[in-house]
Design an enzyme around this catalytic site. Structure first.
Site, PDB file in Angstrom:
ATOM      1  N   ARG A  92      -5.076 -27.176 -21.780  1.00 44.14           N
ATOM      2  CA  ARG A  92      -6.188 -27.443 -22.709  1.00 44.14           C
ATOM      3  C   ARG A  92      -6.258 -26.361 -23.778  1.00 44.14           C
ATOM      4  O   ARG A  92      -7.338 -25.971 -24.219  1.00 44.14           O
ATOM      5  CB  ARG A  92      -7.509 -27.519 -21.955  1.00 44.14           C
ATOM      6  CG  ARG A  92      -7.819 -26.294 -21.125  1.00 44.14           C
ATOM      7  CD  ARG A  92      -9.268 -26.301 -20.785  1.00 44.14           C
ATOM      8  NE  ARG A  92      -9.575 -25.272 -19.811  1.00 44.14           N
ATOM      9  CZ  ARG A  92     -10.803 -24.950 -19.486  1.00 44.14           C
ATOM     10  NH1 ARG A  92     -11.806 -25.562 -20.043  1.00 44.14           N
ATOM     11  NH2 ARG A  92     -11.020 -24.013 -18.593  1.00 44.14           N
ATOM     12  N   LYS A 112      -8.802 -22.883 -27.339  1.00 41.63           N
ATOM     13  CA  LYS A 112      -8.966 -23.285 -25.937  1.00 41.63           C
ATOM     14  C   LYS A 112      -9.987 -24.414 -25.873  1.00 41.63           C
ATOM     15  O   LYS A 112     -11.109 -24.260 -26.348  1.00 41.63           O
ATOM     16  CB  LYS A 112      -9.442 -22.065 -25.132  1.00 41.63           C
ATOM     17  CG  LYS A 112      -9.618 -22.299 -23.647  1.00 41.63           C
ATOM     18  CD  LYS A 112      -9.857 -20.973 -22.935  1.00 41.63           C
ATOM     19  CE  LYS A 112     -10.216 -21.179 -21.475  1.00 41.63           C
ATOM     20  NZ  LYS A 112     -10.434 -19.888 -20.788  1.00 41.63           N
ATOM     21  N   ARG A 182       2.362 -14.285 -19.253  1.00 37.60           N
ATOM     22  CA  ARG A 182       1.711 -14.122 -17.945  1.00 37.60           C
ATOM     23  C   ARG A 182       2.764 -13.879 -16.874  1.00 37.60           C
ATOM     24  O   ARG A 182       3.941 -14.212 -17.076  1.00 37.60           O
ATOM     25  CB  ARG A 182       0.952 -15.400 -17.579  1.00 37.60           C
ATOM     26  CG  ARG A 182       0.011 -15.894 -18.655  1.00 37.60           C
ATOM     27  CD  ARG A 182      -0.223 -17.409 -18.528  1.00 37.60           C
ATOM     28  NE  ARG A 182      -0.988 -17.927 -19.671  1.00 37.60           N
ATOM     29  CZ  ARG A 182      -2.284 -18.158 -19.663  1.00 37.60           C
ATOM     30  NH1 ARG A 182      -2.977 -17.963 -18.571  1.00 37.60           N
ATOM     31  NH2 ARG A 182      -2.910 -18.599 -20.735  1.00 37.60           N
ATOM     32  N   ASP A 251      -1.091 -16.853 -12.817  1.00 37.41           N
ATOM     33  CA  ASP A 251      -1.116 -17.328 -14.208  1.00 37.41           C
ATOM     34  C   ASP A 251      -2.231 -16.664 -15.003  1.00 37.41           C
ATOM     35  O   ASP A 251      -2.264 -16.749 -16.229  1.00 37.41           O
ATOM     36  CB  ASP A 251      -1.276 -18.861 -14.269  1.00 37.41           C
ATOM     37  CG  ASP A 251      -2.460 -19.342 -13.448  1.00 37.41           C
ATOM     38  OD1 ASP A 251      -2.482 -19.070 -12.230  1.00 37.41           O
ATOM     39  OD2 ASP A 251      -3.362 -19.980 -14.010  1.00 37.41           O
TER      40      ASP A 251
HETATM   41  P1  AMP Z   1      -7.643 -21.747 -15.437  1.00 38.18           P
HETATM   42  O1  AMP Z   1      -8.351 -21.985 -14.155  1.00 38.18           O
HETATM   43  O2  AMP Z   1      -8.530 -21.812 -16.646  1.00 38.18           O
HETATM   44  O3  AMP Z   1      -6.795 -20.538 -15.413  1.00 38.18           O
HETATM   45  O4  AMP Z   1      -6.677 -23.002 -15.613  1.00 38.18           O
HETATM   46  C1  AMP Z   1      -5.663 -23.310 -14.712  1.00 38.18           C
HETATM   47  C2  AMP Z   1      -4.814 -24.414 -15.274  1.00 38.18           C
HETATM   48  O5  AMP Z   1      -5.555 -25.623 -15.387  1.00 38.18           O
HETATM   49  C3  AMP Z   1      -4.249 -24.135 -16.646  1.00 38.18           C
HETATM   50  O6  AMP Z   1      -2.967 -24.700 -16.704  1.00 38.18           O
HETATM   51  C4  AMP Z   1      -5.197 -24.864 -17.535  1.00 38.18           C
HETATM   52  O7  AMP Z   1      -4.605 -25.209 -18.770  1.00 38.18           O
HETATM   53  C5  AMP Z   1      -5.528 -26.092 -16.727  1.00 38.18           C
HETATM   54  N1  AMP Z   1      -6.816 -26.675 -17.065  1.00 38.18           N
HETATM   55  C6  AMP Z   1      -8.048 -26.165 -16.818  1.00 38.18           C
HETATM   56  N2  AMP Z   1      -9.008 -27.001 -17.267  1.00 38.18           N
HETATM   57  C7  AMP Z   1      -8.383 -28.063 -17.819  1.00 38.18           C
HETATM   58  C8  AMP Z   1      -8.824 -29.264 -18.447  1.00 38.18           C
HETATM   59  N3  AMP Z   1     -10.114 -29.556 -18.616  1.00 38.18           N
HETATM   60  N4  AMP Z   1      -7.870 -30.121 -18.879  1.00 38.18           N
HETATM   61  C9  AMP Z   1      -6.582 -29.862 -18.714  1.00 38.18           C
HETATM   62  N5  AMP Z   1      -6.103 -28.764 -18.144  1.00 38.18           N
HETATM   63  C10 AMP Z   1      -6.981 -27.870 -17.681  1.00 38.18           C
HETATM   64 MG    MG Z   2      -5.616 -19.606 -16.519  1.00 33.53          MG
END
Ligand code: AMP
Ligand code: MG
Length: 484
Positions: A92, A112, A182, A251
């Protein structure tokens, strides 16, 4: 493409092998509106938008209009999430490009919440206003506390709803980072078993973040050591200010050593080493005191990705890697001790210092003392009442401490050191929630006020009590949610 903006793009990530990213533009949103813009950060970036009105800013920082020179892409990466290995990538987010400021410093400019990408899995690619404003606020707080972090240039609401447990207002955050490399980026290339790309990624990372290591005989080993040092420094800094990241997946650990991904993070009020805020962290994997343990674990995953470059002989490589990661504990303990010495104004070394530090932490734990206020109390006693202060053992401890800082050094210097290392203001959870709740209803007053206070966390000022008081007792159980 929008012309005549003074972006100075120089997009190097796009030159890495194709598997590293997918080139695609952000998906346009219905009705972008500028909620907040970080003028001070724009100045640091040598970006001058004085000729542009808020509506045009909203068009740019929603991704509806692309600035000339941008080369939008989503980056691929993997990650261990709560210990489980997953293929991820920017699901996203879109990197608009790398911008050079007047001093030639390089910054990733990323949106983002910018819509779906090939890495979205089941997600909608979008983000909600509350969590994006939360990231804005907390990342600016971390920056002001002198801790390396990604930063926030703007938040734009989209005029669209995002569906979570309920319908929420959609928003896009513009994130600024020295890069988005990362540990997970390395895991991705390692999983592809593409040695040539791995080599390129190591060189790219060294060039971008550790140019002083360019001529080292084994760049992979040197890079690993440098990243480990940076990460130790980072975690120690979090411990200094009672920051709990909440989701330290591989990540979410950068090669640059910047704090990244403000999801369920929060600052701890009452000192309890086991504090967890994240509603999904049932086993306390990312609890306050477990942060160095997890950093160590993540770095072990990092060094694994580098094995083929550490030594062509597998057994040799493994041995070297084990030795490298084996240094973590001592390095961390030393760095933690040095940090705590600064918090307590110990300039010189004494045999009993470690014991003194530990006994204070124990007393704080026993009394559920406010972490931030306890250290500030030692400086000038201008802090809210706390049970700890009446504990006879603490009174004895404080006496000893007085004598300790009066030995071997000037007291003024000790106090100065303490003032630089102990913030007065952290973004307290109950105030953050109030500010976000109002902001969600379109009233930014509390948010702006809180932002102003947390941007000068070491500066005394008169109306501080409202911002230094711990949450009222009823509000003390605090949960954060993975900010999606
Ligand atoms: P995060 O927990 O923010 O580190 O995200 C973990 C993974 O989930 C990353 O690859 C993000 O891009 C993906 N991600 C989180 N929220 C969304 C969303 N609403 N739509 C698509 N991908 C998401
Ligand atoms: Mg992340």
């Amino acid at each position: 493409m929008m012309k005549n903006l003074n972006f100075n793009f120089d997009n190097t990530y796009a030159n890495l092998p194709d598997l590293m990213a997918t080139k695609l533009a952000p998906i346009a949103v219905k009705k972008p509106e500028l909620i907040i813009f970080n003028k001070e950060l724009a100045d640091e970036l040598s970006l001058d938008f004085s000729n542009i009105n808020d509506q045009e800013l909203a068009e740019i920082f929603s991704g509806n209009k692309l600035p000339e020179g941008s080369l939008p892409l989503a980056q691929a990466y993997c990650g261990h999430q709560f210990g489980h290995f997953v293929m991820l990538g920017d699901g996203r987010a879109i990197l608009l490009g790398e911008h050079l400021n007047k001093q030639g410093k390089r910054f990733d400019i990323q949106l983002k919440g910018s819509g779906q990408t090939p890495y979205s899995r089941n997600g909608d690619g979008r983000a909600a206003l509350g969590p994006m404003l939360r990231e804005y606020l907390i990342s600016e707080a971390i920056h002001a506390l002198n801790i390396p972090t990604t930063r926030s240039l703007a938040v734009v609401s989209t005029g669209e709803d995002v569906q979570r447990e309920t319908n929420l207002k959609g928003a896009i955050l513009t994130r600024i980072a020295s890069s988005h490399l990362r540990v997970g980026t390395f895991q991705y290339v390692a999983a592809k078993q593409d040695l040539e790309t791995l080599k390129k990624l190591v060189h790219y990372s060294v060039d971008r973040h550790y140019p002083e290591l360019k001529d080292e005989t084994n760049p992979a080993i040197s890079l690993f050591k440098a990243v480990m040092k940076k990460q130790i420094k980072l975690i120690v800094n979090w411990m200094r200010v009672s920051f709990i990241h909440g989701v330290m997946n591989t990540d979410n650990m950068t090669i640059s050593g910047e704090t990244i991904d403000y999801g369920p993070c929060a600052f701890m009020d009452q000192y309890d080493p086991k504090t967890v805020f994240s509603s999904i962290d049932h086993y306390g994997r990312y609890a306050f005191t477990n942060q160095p343990v997890i950093a160590n674990w993540n770095l072990a995953r990092f060094v694994e990705t580098l094995l083929p470059l550490i030594n062509p002989d597998q057994e040799q490589a493994l041995k070297i890697a084990e030795n490298l990661i084996g240094e973590f504990d001592d390095l961390y303990q030393d760095a933690f001790h040095e940090m705590m010495k600064k918090k307590l104004g110990f300039i010189t070394d004494e045999d009993n210092d470690k014991m003194k530090i530990n006994s204070l932490l124990k007393l704080m734990h026993k009394n559920q003392s406010d972490y931030t206020n306890t250290f500030r109390y030692l400086i000038n006693k201008k802090t809210p009442q706390d049970k700890l202060l009446n504990d006879p053992d603490f009174i004895i401890w404080e006496n000893e401490w007085q004598k300790r800082i009066e030995r071997n050094q000037s007291k003024e210097e000790a106090i100065k050191l303490m003032m630089q290392n102990n913030p007065i203001f952290i973004p307290r959870n109950h105030l953050v929630e109030e500010a976000l709740s109002d902001a969600n209803d379109g009233n930014m007053e509390k948010f702006e006020k809180l932002l102003k206070v947390i941007k000068a966390p070491y500066h005394d000022h008169t109306d501080q009590f409202m911002y230094t008081n711990p949450a009222p007792t009823g509000d003390r159980v605090y949960k954060t949610f993975c900010g999606t």
